[in-house]
Write a protein that holds these residues in place. Structure first.
Motif, PDB file in Angstrom:
ATOM      1  N   TYR A   1       0.900  -1.192   0.130  1.00 21.92           N
ATOM      2  CA  TYR A   1      -0.022   0.074   0.056  1.00 21.92           C
ATOM      3  C   TYR A   1       0.696   1.262  -0.034  1.00 21.92           C
ATOM      4  O   TYR A   1       0.686   2.270  -0.787  1.00 21.92           O
ATOM      5  CB  TYR A   1      -0.822   0.192   1.159  1.00 21.92           C
ATOM      6  CG  TYR A   1      -2.079  -1.031   1.077  1.00 21.92           C
ATOM      7  CD1 TYR A   1      -2.953  -0.332   0.079  1.00 21.92           C
ATOM      8  CD2 TYR A   1      -2.589  -1.745   1.764  1.00 21.92           C
ATOM      9  CE1 TYR A   1      -4.247  -1.304  -0.221  1.00 21.92           C
ATOM     10  CE2 TYR A   1      -3.568  -2.820   1.708  1.00 21.92           C
ATOM     11  CZ  TYR A   1      -4.427  -2.525   0.615  1.00 21.92           C
ATOM     12  OH  TYR A   1      -5.629  -2.944   0.340  1.00 21.92           O
ATOM     13  N   LYS A   2       1.819   1.336   0.883  1.00 17.21           N
ATOM     14  CA  LYS A   2       2.850   2.477   0.758  1.00 17.21           C
ATOM     15  C   LYS A   2       3.251   2.728  -0.555  1.00 17.21           C
ATOM     16  O   LYS A   2       3.575   3.696  -1.149  1.00 17.21           O
ATOM     17  CB  LYS A   2       3.808   2.115   1.933  1.00 17.21           C
ATOM     18  CG  LYS A   2       3.369   2.072   3.335  1.00 17.21           C
ATOM     19  CD  LYS A   2       4.737   2.657   4.326  1.00 17.21           C
ATOM     20  CE  LYS A   2       5.118   1.304   4.436  1.00 17.21           C
ATOM     21  NZ  LYS A   2       6.424   1.343   5.462  1.00 17.21           N
ATOM     22  N   VAL A   3       3.827   1.388  -1.163  1.00 19.54           N
ATOM     23  CA  VAL A   3       4.713   1.564  -2.317  1.00 19.54           C
ATOM     24  C   VAL A   3       3.607   2.410  -3.480  1.00 19.54           C
ATOM     25  O   VAL A   3       3.901   3.416  -4.229  1.00 19.54           O
ATOM     26  CB  VAL A   3       5.262   0.441  -2.837  1.00 19.54           C
ATOM     27  CG1 VAL A   3       5.742   0.661  -4.424  1.00 19.54           C
ATOM     28  CG2 VAL A   3       6.239  -0.212  -1.955  1.00 19.54           C
ATOM     29  N   MET A   4       2.431   1.704  -3.363  1.00 20.33           N
ATOM     30  CA  MET A   4       1.272   2.249  -4.440  1.00 20.33           C
ATOM     31  C   MET A   4       1.127   3.643  -4.283  1.00 20.33           C
ATOM     32  O   MET A   4       0.868   4.406  -5.009  1.00 20.33           O
ATOM     33  CB  MET A   4       0.032   1.387  -4.089  1.00 20.33           C
ATOM     34  CG  MET A   4      -0.947   1.617  -5.144  1.00 20.33           C
ATOM     35  SD  MET A   4      -2.549   1.099  -4.651  1.00 20.33           S
ATOM     36  CE  MET A   4      -3.331   2.687  -4.028  1.00 20.33           C
ATOM     37  N   VAL A   5       0.881   4.064  -3.014  1.00 23.77           N
ATOM     38  CA  VAL A   5       0.876   5.451  -2.760  1.00 23.77           C
ATOM     39  C   VAL A   5       1.982   6.478  -3.315  1.00 23.77           C
ATOM     40  O   VAL A   5       1.852   7.605  -3.681  1.00 23.77           O
ATOM     41  CB  VAL A   5       0.456   6.048  -1.298  1.00 23.77           C
ATOM     42  CG1 VAL A   5       0.022   7.293  -1.082  1.00 23.77           C
ATOM     43  CG2 VAL A   5      -0.910   5.265  -1.124  1.00 23.77           C
ATOM     44  N   PHE A   6       2.963   5.919  -3.032  1.00 20.88           N
ATOM     45  CA  PHE A   6       4.246   6.548  -3.507  1.00 20.88           C
ATOM     46  C   PHE A   6       4.283   6.718  -5.109  1.00 20.88           C
ATOM     47  O   PHE A   6       4.647   7.848  -5.524  1.00 20.88           O
ATOM     48  CB  PHE A   6       5.558   5.705  -2.845  1.00 20.88           C
ATOM     49  CG  PHE A   6       6.817   6.391  -3.086  1.00 20.88           C
ATOM     50  CD1 PHE A   6       7.023   7.680  -2.492  1.00 20.88           C
ATOM     51  CD2 PHE A   6       7.696   6.142  -4.030  1.00 20.88           C
ATOM     52  CE1 PHE A   6       8.596   8.275  -2.544  1.00 20.88           C
ATOM     53  CE2 PHE A   6       8.897   6.577  -4.167  1.00 20.88           C
ATOM     54  CZ  PHE A   6       9.272   7.718  -3.441  1.00 20.88           C
ATOM     55  N   VAL A   7       4.053   5.740  -5.664  1.00 24.79           N
ATOM     56  CA  VAL A   7       3.909   5.908  -7.142  1.00 24.79           C
ATOM     57  C   VAL A   7       2.766   6.694  -7.698  1.00 24.79           C
ATOM     58  O   VAL A   7       3.170   7.542  -8.402  1.00 24.79           O
ATOM     59  CB  VAL A   7       3.507   4.369  -7.524  1.00 24.79           C
ATOM     60  CG1 VAL A   7       3.406   4.339  -9.332  1.00 24.79           C
ATOM     61  CG2 VAL A   7       4.613   3.538  -7.288  1.00 24.79           C
ATOM     62  N   VAL A   8       1.426   6.753  -6.947  1.00 23.64           N
ATOM     63  CA  VAL A   8       0.614   7.521  -7.386  1.00 23.64           C
ATOM     64  C   VAL A   8       1.047   9.058  -7.296  1.00 23.64           C
ATOM     65  O   VAL A   8       0.795   9.911  -8.152  1.00 23.64           O
ATOM     66  CB  VAL A   8      -0.747   7.259  -6.628  1.00 23.64           C
ATOM     67  CG1 VAL A   8      -1.848   8.181  -6.771  1.00 23.64           C
ATOM     68  CG2 VAL A   8      -1.269   5.762  -6.850  1.00 23.64           C
ATOM     69  N   SER A   9       1.575   9.257  -5.928  1.00 24.83           N
ATOM     70  CA  SER A   9       1.914  10.860  -5.825  1.00 24.83           C
ATOM     71  C   SER A   9       3.151  11.123  -6.820  1.00 24.83           C
ATOM     72  O   SER A   9       3.146  12.226  -7.258  1.00 24.83           O
ATOM     73  CB  SER A   9       2.203  11.054  -4.112  1.00 24.83           C
ATOM     74  OG  SER A   9       3.382  10.175  -4.087  1.00 24.83           O
ATOM     75  N   ALA A  10       4.150  10.003  -6.852  1.00 25.96           N
ATOM     76  CA  ALA A  10       5.123  10.518  -7.969  1.00 25.96           C
ATOM     77  C   ALA A  10       4.474  10.639  -9.647  1.00 25.96           C
ATOM     78  O   ALA A  10       4.994  11.753 -10.115  1.00 25.96           O
ATOM     79  CB  ALA A  10       5.926   9.497  -7.949  1.00 25.96           C
ATOM     80  N   VAL A  11       3.525   9.963  -9.850  1.00 29.32           N
ATOM     81  CA  VAL A  11       3.072  10.156 -11.183  1.00 29.32           C
ATOM     82  C   VAL A  11       2.226  11.579 -11.201  1.00 29.32           C
ATOM     83  O   VAL A  11       2.285  12.232 -12.029  1.00 29.32           O
ATOM     84  CB  VAL A  11       1.929   9.018 -11.259  1.00 29.32           C
ATOM     85  CG1 VAL A  11       1.347   9.279 -12.560  1.00 29.32           C
ATOM     86  CG2 VAL A  11       2.893   7.728 -11.659  1.00 29.32           C
ATOM     87  N   PHE A  12       1.786  11.888 -10.252  1.00 32.67           N
ATOM     88  CA  PHE A  12       0.823  13.079 -10.077  1.00 32.67           C
ATOM     89  C   PHE A  12       1.814  14.346 -10.208  1.00 32.67           C
ATOM     90  O   PHE A  12       1.804  15.134 -11.281  1.00 32.67           O
ATOM     91  CB  PHE A  12       0.219  13.519  -8.867  1.00 32.67           C
ATOM     92  CG  PHE A  12      -1.165  12.934  -8.555  1.00 32.67           C
ATOM     93  CD1 PHE A  12      -1.885  12.248  -9.678  1.00 32.67           C
ATOM     94  CD2 PHE A  12      -1.896  13.361  -7.501  1.00 32.67           C
ATOM     95  CE1 PHE A  12      -3.076  11.680  -9.478  1.00 32.67           C
ATOM     96  CE2 PHE A  12      -3.374  12.649  -7.536  1.00 32.67           C
ATOM     97  CZ  PHE A  12      -3.904  11.909  -8.407  1.00 32.67           C
ATOM     98  N   ALA A  13       2.933  14.109  -9.597  1.00 30.56           N
ATOM     99  CA  ALA A  13       3.946  15.358  -9.711  1.00 30.56           C
ATOM    100  C   ALA A  13       4.601  15.209 -11.295  1.00 30.56           C
ATOM    101  O   ALA A  13       4.903  16.426 -11.757  1.00 30.56           O
ATOM    102  CB  ALA A  13       5.179  15.018  -8.799  1.00 30.56           C
ATOM    103  N   SER A  14       5.020  13.948 -11.639  1.00 29.90           N
ATOM    104  CA  SER A  14       5.372  13.884 -13.029  1.00 29.90           C
ATOM    105  C   SER A  14       4.309  14.535 -14.200  1.00 29.90           C
ATOM    106  O   SER A  14       4.828  15.485 -14.944  1.00 29.90           O
ATOM    107  CB  SER A  14       5.585  12.514 -13.466  1.00 29.90           C
ATOM    108  OG  SER A  14       5.735  12.383 -14.791  1.00 29.90           O
ATOM    109  N   LEU A  15       3.124  14.368 -14.091  1.00 31.10           N
ATOM    110  CA  LEU A  15       2.086  15.033 -15.136  1.00 31.10           C
ATOM    111  C   LEU A  15       2.128  16.285 -14.960  1.00 31.10           C
ATOM    112  O   LEU A  15       2.051  17.387 -15.831  1.00 31.10           O
ATOM    113  CB  LEU A  15       0.855  14.378 -14.682  1.00 31.10           C
ATOM    114  CG  LEU A  15       0.718  12.724 -14.914  1.00 31.10           C
ATOM    115  CD1 LEU A  15      -0.714  12.431 -14.332  1.00 31.10           C
ATOM    116  CD2 LEU A  15       0.566  12.895 -16.482  1.00 31.10           C
ATOM    117  N   VAL A  16       2.199  16.897 -13.475  1.00 31.22           N
ATOM    118  CA  VAL A  16       2.055  18.456 -13.469  1.00 31.22           C
ATOM    119  C   VAL A  16       3.467  18.857 -14.110  1.00 31.22           C
ATOM    120  O   VAL A  16       3.587  19.985 -14.818  1.00 31.22           O
ATOM    121  CB  VAL A  16       1.754  18.807 -11.821  1.00 31.22           C
ATOM    122  CG1 VAL A  16       1.912  20.516 -11.935  1.00 31.22           C
ATOM    123  CG2 VAL A  16       0.395  18.340 -11.544  1.00 31.22           C
TER     124      VAL A  16
END
Lengths: 291, 314, 384
Positions: free
Chosen positions: B205-220
Motif C-alpha cells: 500500500y505504501k509503495v502504491m501511494v508513493f507511485v501515485v503521488s510521483a505520477v501526479f508530480a510528473s504529470l504536473v
C-alpha cells in the motif's frame, strides 16, 4: 600513486570533518527531543558570519570568537523557547516545518543585519601547507579535525560523567520516565539547543578560513550535516562523525577516480546503499515499534 | 454525512475556481493562479503519502522535474506529440518510483526523509550534468502544448485546464481515501505493526501511494514545462521538494482541501510580499513558524474545528 | 470563524492593494521594470545591480527626470529561479505596464523571461553573460555584459601569446561556469589550444584539491583555466597554491571584484583574468575614452555604498544608460521606437566598453572591451 591517494584522503578529511561537526549538532538535538533541527546549518552560518564581521570591525579574534559563540547560543535558546517549546506536543513533521521556517527566517535576518557578500577569517596558524609524503595539508584542516576530536571527548565526558548530561541521556531514552524521576525535561530541551548552537558556532568559525561564509552558507552545511547524522545513525555522536568522514572521503575519492560532476551523487548513492542494509544507519539503535 | 461533505467540498471548490477569474484583471493574475493550481495538484497527491500513509518524501520535486524534462526532451528531440510524451514520462516516473519505493519505503521517519532526499538530489545532479540531453544548468526550451492541431496558448486557457485538472485530482483523491485502500492507508499511519497484524499488506500500500503521488508530480511537471516554455534543473532542487512538503503540512495534513489551500497560500505569498523587499525571507519564515506554532494541525483543520466548536455552542 | 473570514478578506485586500499599486500611477512617468536575483546563489551579482539601478534612478529624478517625466523603477527579486522570473516578467508587463525591462541577473532567468518578453513586445536589456541570450538575435532582447565566449577568447589569446597550448579546465557545474566551460571548449581549437584535463566542482564545495590533484598529475598541462564565480574560484586559488602548482592560473571575468582578492589572499598573486576597464579605472591611459566614465561610476558607487565596485554593478549602469538614451532619442516611450533606438546605439562608452549595436548584434561589444589584468600586491594591474 600513493601521494595522489593520500592527497584525496586529505581532501576528504577536510570536508569530512566539516560535515561531521555539522552532523554532531543534529545528533545532540535529536537525542534530547527527537526533533531534526533544519536550522542547524544556520547556527554554523551565524557563528562564521558574526566572527568575521566583528573581526572586520576591528575586534581581536579571540574576543570575536567568544562573542559570536554567545550570540549563536542565544539564538539557539531563543529558537527553542519561542518556537519549539510552544509546539512541543505537535507532530514531528510540524516541528520540522517550524525549524525550516526558522532557517529561512535566520537567513533573512542575516542578510538584513549583515550583507550578502562572502567573508573570510585569517587562518588560525598561517597558510603554509604541511607536506606529508608528497601530499599537502593546510594547518587549518588540522584545526578542524582537532576541534572535532576535542568536541567529541568533551561531549562524551558531559553525557557520561556529569549529572545533567546523564539526565539528558535519560530523557532521550524515555521522556516520561525521566520526568517522573524529577528531571526537568524543558530544561534539557533548552540546554540541548544551546549546546548544538555552540557546536554549530564553533564549527562555523573553524571552517570559515577554508570555505568562507555568507548568509546562505548554512544551507549546504546543514544538508551535508543531516546526511552525516542519518548515515551514522540518528542520535549517535560517534555515528555522526563517522558519517561525516565517510561522506567527505567518498566525495574526494569519487572526484579523484571517477567523475567530479557526480561526486555528490556518489555520496548519496552510498548513503542509500547503507540504508538498504542498515535501515537505522551505521551505528543506530534498532527501534521497536509499539502497537 | 461524509459523502455530503465531500460533494459539498467539491462543489465549493469548482464554484470558487469558476468565479475566481472575475477578480483577475490581466494575464499575470492567471499566471500566478495556474502556478498555484499546479502546486495544488502535486500537493493533493503528496498529501496521500504524507497525510494519509504517514510517509514523508523530500524528493518529489525530482519526480516533478523528471516529468518536465521527459516531456521537453521527447517533444523537442524526438518529435513525440505532447500528450503521449507526457504519458510516457509519467509511466517512466511511475516505474522509477516503484523500483526505488520498494526498498526505501521500508525505512522509517527521518531515514525515509534522508533516502527520498538523496533520490531527489541524484535526479537533480543528473539533469544538471547530462547537458547534451538536458541543456545543463542553463536549461532548455519547451514547445507549447498542442493536441490534434489545437495549441494551448495564453494563461487563460491554461487556467481552465489547470482548474479542471485540480477538480479531477481532488475527486480522485477523495474517492481513494474513502475506498478500502484509503482505510488501509489510515491504518498504516495509525500503527503499521497493528495494520500488519490485522492483515493489511502495508508495504505494498505504501509503495502504491508513493507511485501515485510521483505520477501526479510528473504529470504536473510536464504541463508546467509546456506552459512556461523554459525549464532548468532547479525545478527539481531540494528546496522545491521541501516547498511541496511545507504546502501540505501548512494547509493541514490528511486534508485534501487543506493541501489545496496550503499550495495556494504558499504560491501567493512571495507575490504578495514583494513590497517588504529585503525583509521577504524573514516575513516568510516568520509566517511559517507562526502558523505551525499556533495551528499545529494546519490551516484547514483549525478552521474546521473552530467552526464545529461554534456549531456545538449553538 | 468570523475572525478568520475577516482575516481572509484582509489578506485578499493586501494582495490586491500590493499588486494594483503599480497600475494606479500617472501616465506621465517612464516605468522601468527589473527582475533581479537579489537573493539566492547569484545574490552578489543581483544585489549590486539593484543598488545601482536604485541609486541612478533616484538621482535622475532629483535632477528633474527624463524630458520632464519622472522615472519609476519597479523591481522584483526572482531569487535566481527561472519560473519566478517568468512570473515577474509577466507582472512587469501586464500588471505594472512598464515601458522597458532591465534585468535577468543570470542566463537561466533571462532565457526564461524571453519567452514572455518576445511575444509581448517589450524592450528587454539582460544583464547576464550567456551568449544564447543574443545569439540568434531576438527582436526585443539586448544585453550589456560581455559574453562568456569573449572571456574564453581573451584568455586563450593571452595563452597563445605566451606559447601555451595545453590547458586544464576546472569549472563550476552551475550556470555561469558550465556555460563558460562549454563556450571555452568551442573556441579553444580556433586559438590552437588543447584542453587536456576537464574537471568540475559544485559552487559550495569546501575543498577542490582532489580535482586539482588530478590536473596536477595530468602530463603536459601548461596552464589552468578556472571558470566560475562566488567563493568557488577563491577556494580553487587557495587549493592551487596549497598543492604547490607552478603553472599559470587563469580566472574568468566572473571574479573581477575586489572581494575575490580579499578572499583568496596571498594565493591570488599572479593570477590573470579578462576584466572590464572598470576594475582598473585609475590605471587606464589618460586618452582612453572609457577612463572618465569608469572613474566617475566607481567613485559614485563606492561613495554611496561603502563597498568595492564590481563589474556586475557596471552592467546595470550600462543597461540603464542605454535604455534612457534610447528613450530620449525616441522622444517617447513607444515600445517599437525605443527598441529601434536601442538597436541604433552607437559609440556609447560604458563601464563594459565601447557599445555599438546593430540589427545583427544586440550586445555591441568587441573583444577589445576586455582587458587582461593580473593580481599584483593584492590589487588588479593592467597586463596588456
Amino acid at each position: 600513486m600513493f601521494a595522489e591517494l593520500l592527497q584525496y584522503l586529505f581532501a576528504g578529511l577536510t570536508s569530512g570533518a566539516i560535515y561531521a561537526l555539522a552532523g554532531l549538532g543534529f545528533a545532540i538535538i535529536y537525542n534530547a527531543s527527537h526533533v531534526i533541527n533544519f536550522a542547524q546549518g544556520e547556527f554554523i552560518m551565524i557563528g562564521g558570519m558574526a566572527t568575521s564581521m566583528m573581526v572586520a570591525a576591528g575586534l581581536p579574534l579571540p574576543l570575536a570568537i567568544a562573542l559570536a559563540v554567545v550570540v549563536t547560543m542565544m539564538v539557539g535558546v531563543a529558537l527553542e523557547k519561542f518556537a519549539i517549546e510552544p509546539a512541543r506536543n505537535s507532530d514531528v513533521v510540524t516541528i520540522i516545518i517550524i525549524t525550516i521556517g526558522a532557517s529561512i527566517f535566520l537567513r533573512g535576518l542575516a542578510q538584513v543585519v549583515w550583507d550578502k557578500e562572502f567573508h573570510s577569517l585569517p587562518a588560525f596558524s598561517g597558510e603554509t601547507p604541511i607536506n606529508v609524503a608528497g601530499a599537502t595539508l593546510m594547518p587549518q584542516s588540522i584545526w578542524v579535525v582537532g576541534i572535532s576530536v576535542l568536541v567529541i571527548v568533551a561531549l562524551w565526558w558531559f553525557f557520561n560523567r556529569t549529572l545533567f548530561g546523564k539526565a539528558m541521556l535519560a530523557t532521550s531514552f524515555n521522556r516520561l520516565a525521566a520526568q517522573l524521576m524529577g528531571i526537568g525535561v524543558k530544561k534539557v530541551l533548552m540546554v540541548s539547543f544551546a549546546l548544538s548552537a555552540l557546536l554549530g558556532a564553533v564549527g562555523g568559525i573553524v571552517v570559515t578560513p577554508i570555505t568562507f561564509t555568507n548568509y546562505e552558507a548554512g544551507i549546504m552545511l546543514g544538508l551535508k550535516g543531516f546526511s552525516a547524522a542519518v548515515l551514522g545513525g540518528l542520535g549517535n555522536g560517534l555515528g555522526a562523525i563517522v558519517g561525516g568522514l565517510v561522506v567527505g572521503i567518498a566525495e574526494a575519492l569519487a572526484s579523484g577516480y571517477l567523475s567530479s560532476a557526480y561526486k555528490d551523487a556518489v555520496a548519496f548513492v552510498i548513503i542509500l546503499f547503507v540504508l538498504f542494509f542498515l535501515p537505522n544507519g551505521l551505528f543506530g539503535k534498532k527501534g521497536t515499534d509499539r502497537v | 454525512m461524509w459523502k455530503t461533505a465531500r460533494i459539498g467540498g467539491l462543489a465549493a471548490l469548482a464554484t470558487i475556481l469558476a468565479l475566481a477569474p472575475l477578480g483577475f484583471p490581466n494575464a499575470y493574475f492567471y499566471d500566478v493562479a495556474v502556478k498555484a493550481l499546479f502546486n495544488a495538484v502535486v500537493c493533493v497527491g503528496l498529501n496521500l503519502l504524507i497525510g494519509y500513509a504517514g510517509q514523508i518524501s523530500l524528493g518529489h520535486a525530482g519526480f516533478f522535474a523528471l516529468g518536465a524534462y521527459g516531456s521537453a526532451i521527447l517533444t523537442s528531440t524526438y518529435k513525440v506529440a505532447p500528450l503521449p510524451a507526457m504519458l510516457i514520462s509519467a509511466a517512466a516516473v511511475g516505474l522509477l518510483a516503484y523500483l526505488v519505493g520498494r526498498p526505501i519505503l521500508k525505512l522509517k521517519g527521518h531515514y525515509l526523509a534522508m533516502a527520498t532526499l538523496g533520490i531527489g538530489i541524484i535526479i537533480h545532479i543528473v539533469l544538471k550534468t547530462e547537458a547534451r540531453i538536458t541543456g545543463g544548468p542553463d536549461g532548455m526550451s519547451v514547445d507549447p502544448f498542442s493536441l490534434m492541431g489545437f495549441t494551448m496558448m495564453g494563461d487563460r486557457m491554461w487556467y481552465w485546464a489547470a482548474a479542471g485538472l485540480l477538480v479531477l485530482t481532488v475527486w480522485l483523491s477523495l474517492n481513494l481515501i474513502d475506498s478500502p485502500v484509503g482505510r488501509a492507508l489510515r491504518a498504516v499511519h495509525g500503527s503499521e505493526v497493528g495494520a500488519e497484524v490485522v492483515g493489511v499488506d502495508t508495504s505494498s500500500y505504501k509503495v502504491m501511494v508513493f507511485v501515485v503521488s510521483a505520477v501526479f508530480a510528473s504529470l504536473v511537471g510536464s504541463l508546467f514545462a509546456h506552459k512556461d516554455g523554459f525549464i532548468t534543473p532547479d525545478i527539481g532542487s531540494f528546496f522545491r521538494s521541501v516547498e511541496f512538503v511545507v504546502m501540505v503540512v501548512l494547509g493541514g495534513m490528511a486534508s485534501t482541501f487543506g493541501s489545496v489551500i496550503g499550495a495556494v497560500i504558499l504560491t501567493l505569498l512571495p507575490q504578495v510580499l514583494t513590497f517588504v523587499e529585503d525583509y521577504e525571507a524573514m516575513v516568510l519564515g516568520g509566517i511559517m513558524m507562526g502558523m505551525m506554532i499556533f495551528l499545529p494541525k494546519g490551516l484547514l483543520p483549525a478552521v474546521v474545528s473552530q467552526f464545529r466548536k461554534r456549531g456545538a455552542a449553538r | 470563524m468570523r475572525s478568520l473570514v475577516k482575516w481572509g478578506v484582509a489578506a485578499c485586500a493586501v494582495f490586491a492593494a500590493g499588486t494594483f499599486a503599480g497600475t494606479a500611477q500617472a501616465a506621465d512617468t517612464i516605468k522601468i521594470g527589473a527582475f533581479l536575483s537579489v537573493t539566492g546563489p547569484a545574490s552578489f551579482l543581483g544585489e549590486p545591480e539593484k543598488k545601482t539601478l536604485e541609486m541612478y534612478v533616484d538621482r535622475l529624478n532629483k535632477d528633474g527626470g527624463v524630458r520632464g517625466k519622472k522615472v519609476e523603477l519597479i523591481h522584483y527579486d526572482d531569487a535566481g529561479a527561472p519560473d519566478k522570473a517568468v512570473t515577474f516578467a509577466k507582472r512587469l508587463i501586464q500588471n505594472d505596464n512598464v515601458d522597458i525591462i532591465i534585468g535577468g541577473t543570470t542566463t537561466g532567468t533571462s532565457m526564461a523571461a524571453i519567452k514572455v518578453v518576445e511575444p509581448a513586445g517589450v524592450p528587454f536589456i539582460s544583464l547576464a553573460g550567456g551568449i544564447d541570450i543574443i545569439d540568434p538575435v531576438k527582436k526585443w532582447v539586448f544585453k550589456t555584459p560581455h559574453t562568456d565566449r569573449m572571456a574564453a577568447e581573451k584568455v586563450f589569446l593571452d595563452m597563445k601569446k605566451k606559447g601555451i597550448s595545453k590547458v586544464a579546465m576546472i569549472s563550476e557545474d552551475a550556470g555561469f561556469g558550465k556555460s563558460g566551460h562549454d563556450q571555452s571548449l568551442k573556441v579553444a581549437p580556433i586559438y590552437g589550444i588543447q584542453i587536456v584535463a576537464d574537471e568540475v566542482y559544485s559552487p559550495k564545495d569546501p575543498d577542490v584539491t582532489a580535482q586539482l590533484t588530478k590536473i596536477k598529475n595530468t602530463a603536459g598541462v601548461q596552464a589552468v583555466f578556472n571558470f566560475g564565480f562566488g567563493q568557488g574560484p577563491a577556494i580553487v586559488t587557495k587549493n592551487f597554491k596549497q598543492l604547490g602548482m607552478s603553472v599559470p592560473l587563469y580566472q574568468s571575468h566572473g571574479v573581477a571584484s575586489k572581494d575575490f582578492i580579499k578572499l583568496a589572499g596571498e594565493a591570488a598573486e599572479g593570477i590573470r583574468l579578462p576584466a572590464a576597464g572598470l576594475v582598473v579605472a585609475e590605471q587606464l591611459g589618460a586618452t582612453d575614452p572609457q577612463k572618465p566614465v569608469v572613474t566617475a561610476f566607481k567613485k559614485e558607487y563606492e561613495a554611496a555604498f561603502k563597498s568595492d565596485v564590481s563589474t556586475f554593478a557596471g552592467h546595470a549602469y550600462d543597461g540603464l544608460q542605454i535604455a534612457l538614451a534610447a528613450i530620449l532619442r525616441a522622444g517617447s516611450t513607444d515600445k517599437e521606437k525605443v527598441r529601434a533606438e536601442i538597436e541604433k546605439t552607437s559609440g556609447y562608452v560604458g563601464t563594459g566598453g565601447l557599445v555599438s549595436m546593430s540589427p545583427e548584434d544586440h550586445m555591441g561589444l568587441s573583444l577589445s572591451a576586455f582587458r587582461m589584468v593580473e593580481v599584483k600586491k593584492g590589487d588588479w594591474v593592467l597586463a596588456d
